[in-house]
Write an enzyme that holds these catalytic residues in place. Structure first.
Site, short mmCIF file in Angstrom:
data_model
loop_
_atom_site.label_atom_id
_atom_site.label_comp_id
_atom_site.label_asym_id
_atom_site.label_seq_id
_atom_site.Cartn_x
_atom_site.Cartn_y
_atom_site.Cartn_z
N CYS A 43 -1.54 -40.36 86.62
CA CYS A 43 -2.24 -41.63 86.80
C CYS A 43 -2.16 -42.12 88.23
O CYS A 43 -3.08 -42.77 88.74
CB CYS A 43 -1.66 -42.68 85.86
SG CYS A 43 0.07 -43.12 86.22
N HIS B 156 2.41 -47.10 84.60
CA HIS B 156 1.06 -46.53 84.63
C HIS B 156 0.28 -47.13 85.79
O HIS B 156 0.28 -48.36 86.00
CB HIS B 156 0.36 -46.83 83.30
CG HIS B 156 -0.95 -46.16 83.12
ND1 HIS B 156 -1.16 -44.81 83.34
CD2 HIS B 156 -2.17 -46.65 82.73
CE1 HIS B 156 -2.42 -44.51 83.08
NE2 HIS B 156 -3.05 -45.61 82.73
N ASN C 183 -9.39 -47.36 83.99
CA ASN C 183 -8.29 -46.53 83.54
C ASN C 183 -8.61 -45.06 83.78
O ASN C 183 -9.69 -44.73 84.29
CB ASN C 183 -8.02 -46.80 82.05
CG ASN C 183 -6.61 -46.47 81.64
OD1 ASN C 183 -5.83 -45.89 82.39
ND2 ASN C 183 -6.24 -46.85 80.42
#
Length: 400
Positions: A139, A281, A297
């Site tokens: 991520c 994240h 995302n």
């Protein structure tokens, strides 16, 4: 064909053996359809009962939430039969690396005094479509690329679709990038090498097995008309107001605690009450409205709202306001030789359900003020942060 049919019948038998009631039988049928839709029919019977229990737990959580008045909805997706340990493979922010951040290339952000009520970098063509990091804790690479793409567009007028795999292969030479990383090293890498390939020439593989594979001569450099000269890092902005001011300038890399609620998010304005601001994240802020922050995302376009989600303003939002980063891109004077990438199409205007309830400062708090104050002191940096993190609501003390 016979093998597939036999496997399917075996799965059905295992599920019905686990649940023989009519209601649970319907859930078993739903799980069989889920396995078919998600391409998971190859799961071994040994693991099936465990995954089925996880699926049932998520069905229960989703139905319970969606039956209540709320500003967002949950739904079944690819994460719905995974364990917490498996879900962590889809994160990847390594907070310990953030503590070692080198600030030689960093500058403090210069925040504007006033900002527009609404900023949408997606609509303005600064953001590429949603991408999928897969079962790789990368991520940090995806969140960084969104900010780099935005900075490049702002400086040059050209939107590039940059290669996350270059960060995976080249930023960390002694550790597996799929086990996690940090974002600031990505922008430092771009400044020091002057290189970043496009995703077309350097495709994403969701692996970082061989750390000796970083050979930039194999991939065409797409940093042509713009180059990275530094980065802006704000480690403790600590307020929604400052985050919004940064977002008024361009897309930025942000951090969040990804909870099971976030994994099962489907649509609407998310107000997650299950997190504690322990960020794990990396995501990217790509705009805001008076009601919510727009976030991109890295779990694919089939997740959430075309790969994006909305976070309600006025709440701590699971650590989203603690830190922000973006690279500084300046013109090189060279003529651009590549066409721009296709921008994302994301209409975030739809709001699910009524406006969410706001905390009533006069309502009763079953945990007590001393508990709330003690917990917030243990998890915050200053009184301003405590006010944001510790919220009273009727019969609840929400600590994010």
């Amino acid at each position: 064909m016979k093998i597939i049919l036999f496997s399917t019948l075996l799965i059905v038998w295992v599920l019905y053996e686990a649940d023989c009631t009519e209601t649970q039988g319907n859930i078993a049928k739903a799980y069989l359809k889920y396995l078919q839709d998600e391409g998971k029919l190859g799961e071994s019977p040994q693991n099936l009962k465990t995954r089925y229990q996880l699926f049932k737990n998520n069905i229960r959580m989703i139905n319970e939430h969606n039956s209540k008045q709320s500003s967002f909805k949950l739904g079944i997706n690819k994460f719905s039969d995974l364990s917490d340990k498996e879900l962590s493979q889809f994160h990847g922010l390594n907070s310990s690396l953030l503590q070692d951040e080198e600030d030689l290339l960093s500058s403090s952000p210069s925040l504007p005094v006033s900002v527009p009520d609404t900023v949408d970098w997606v609509a303005q063509g600064y953001v590429t479509p949603a991408k999928d990091q897969g079962r790789c804790g990368s991520c940090w690479a995806f969140g960084s690329v969104v900010a780099l793409e935005g900075s490049h567009k702002k400086a040059t007028g050209v939107l590039k679709n940059f290669a996350e795999q270059e960060y995976l292969d080249c930023v960390f030479t002694t550790r597996d990038g799929c086990t996690g990383g940090a974002t600031h090293v990505c922008f430092d890498f771009n400044k020091n090498t002057g290189h970043m390939a496009s995703q077309t020439s350097y495709p994403y593989t969701a692996t970082d097995v061989d750390r000796s594979e970083c050979d930039l001569t194999k991939f065409k450099n797409s940093l042509i008309s713009g180059k990275v000269t530094g980065r802006v890092t704000s480690r403790h902005i600590e307020t929604e107001e400052n985050t919004v001011k940064l977002l008024s300038l361009q897309p930025v890399t942000l951090f969040i605690e990804a909870t099971r609620t976030l994994h099962q998010y489907k649509e609407g304005i998310l107000m997650d009450q299950t997190c504690w601001s322990q960020t794990n994240h990396a995501v990217a802020g790509v705009g805001y409205t008076p009601q919510y922050i727009i976030v991109k995302n890295s779990w694919g376009a089939s997740w959430g709202e075309s790969g994006f989600f909305k976070l309600m303003r006025g709440w701590s939002n699971c650590g989203l306001y603690i830190s922000a980063q973006y690279p500084v891109v300046e013109l090189t004077g060279e003529e651009e030789t590549e066409e721009g990438a296709q921008p994302a199409l994301y209409d975030h205007s739809a709001i699910v359900g009524p406006d969410p309830p706001k905390p009533d400062p006069d309502c009763s708090n079953q945990f007590g003020d001393s508990y709330c104050d003690r917990m917030s002191r243990a998890s915050c940096h200053n009184p301003q942060m405590r006010e944001v993190l510790c919220r009273k609501a009727c019969n609840n003390c929400w600590i994010f």
